[in-house]
Design a protein around this motif. Structure first.
Motif, mmCIF file in Angstrom:
data_model
loop_
_atom_site.group_PDB
_atom_site.id
_atom_site.type_symbol
_atom_site.label_atom_id
_atom_site.label_comp_id
_atom_site.label_asym_id
_atom_site.label_seq_id
_atom_site.Cartn_x
_atom_site.Cartn_y
_atom_site.Cartn_z
ATOM 1 N N LYS A 19 0.831 -1.207 0.000
ATOM 2 C CA LYS A 19 0.000 0.000 0.000
ATOM 3 C C LYS A 19 0.867 1.259 0.000
ATOM 4 O O LYS A 19 0.570 2.239 -0.692
ATOM 5 N N ALA A 20 1.957 1.234 0.752
ATOM 6 C CA ALA A 20 2.877 2.380 0.785
ATOM 7 C C ALA A 20 3.525 2.578 -0.578
ATOM 8 O O ALA A 20 3.667 3.713 -1.058
ATOM 9 N N SER A 23 1.032 4.272 -2.925
ATOM 10 C CA SER A 23 0.845 5.686 -2.621
ATOM 11 C C SER A 23 2.038 6.532 -3.049
ATOM 12 O O SER A 23 1.882 7.550 -3.731
ATOM 13 N N THR A 101 13.507 2.229 -2.487
ATOM 14 C CA THR A 101 12.654 1.583 -1.482
ATOM 15 C C THR A 101 13.445 0.450 -0.847
ATOM 16 O O THR A 101 13.853 -0.493 -1.537
ATOM 17 N N ILE A 130 11.076 4.878 0.534
ATOM 18 C CA ILE A 130 10.551 4.063 1.640
ATOM 19 C C ILE A 130 11.762 3.378 2.240
ATOM 20 O O ILE A 130 12.561 2.782 1.520
ATOM 21 N N LEU A 181 5.225 4.635 8.435
ATOM 22 C CA LEU A 181 4.327 3.654 7.832
ATOM 23 C C LEU A 181 3.904 2.609 8.852
ATOM 24 O O LEU A 181 2.931 1.905 8.656
ATOM 25 N N GLY A 188 8.206 6.623 4.923
ATOM 26 C CA GLY A 188 8.152 6.938 3.508
ATOM 27 C C GLY A 188 8.045 8.426 3.335
ATOM 28 O O GLY A 188 7.648 9.137 4.251
#
Length: 193
Positions: A19-20, A23, A101, A130, A181, A188
């Protein structure tokens, strides 16, 4: 072959990282550079209608990344480049968006890597990230510091006690968005030069 680290991260991926990624990566646009593409998990989250091109780098290209790119409907916009973040092989101010990330936990020279990102990012470009961090809570920090030497050995050099926010600020980035998060461990955000 799936590594211990990959197996361990599946739970986090299902619970909140996917989900992060959705987004944060939806904000990537223009010429995009992804640092440390790993197995290619981010590929599913990009919005290619606002992306001109995507270059995915890693110091060791994973076969799963290659397969994901080959099967991707926008493969004509994607290139893979084997390089280190500490020594990026791109001209200055080449990218509108740079992304990493869960990468800087394994980077040997964090400052050099961030300086290289700063160099290749356009003046009005965005850095999206992230990362997992050294927890704020003292008891968790103690545990992370204690297990870090063993964790680094079983997880391909992943450090549990890095502070990406401070590193970004010390290397001349201004953080526009920064969100936890989870309560303690993952963050993030978005930064600019």
């Amino acid at each position: 072959m799936v590594s211990f680290y990959d197996s361990f991260m599946v739970l986090f991926e299902k619970r909140f990282l996917r989900k992060a990624r959705q987004s944060i990566l939806s904000k990537a646009s223009g010429r995009v550079l992804e640092i440390g593409g790993g197995t290619g998990l981010n590929l599913m989250q990009y919005h290619f209608d606002i992306i001109d091109s995507l270059i995915i780098t890693d110091i060791d290209i994973d076969k799963r990344l290659i397969k994901r790119v080959q099967k991707h409907p926008h493969q004509d916009k994607i290139k893979i480049n084997e390089t280190s973040v500490e020594n990026l092989s791109f001209p200055d101010a080449s990218f509108d968006t740079v992304i990493f990330t869960l990468v800087f936990c394994t980077v040997t020279d964090v400052n050099q890597g961030l300086q290289e990102i700063k160099r290749v990012l356009k003046d009005n470009g965005r850095l999206l990230f992230i990362e997992h961090i050294h927890p704020r809570k003292k008891s968790l920090r103690t545990i992370f510091n204690w297990i870090n030497p063993v964790w680094k050995k079983i997880s391909s050099g992943c450090n549990l006690n890095r502070d990406i926010k401070t590193s970004l600020e010390e290397n001349g980035f201004t953080i526009g968005e920064y969100q936890y998060l989870t309560k303690q461990i993952f963050v993030g955000g978005c930064a600019k030069k």
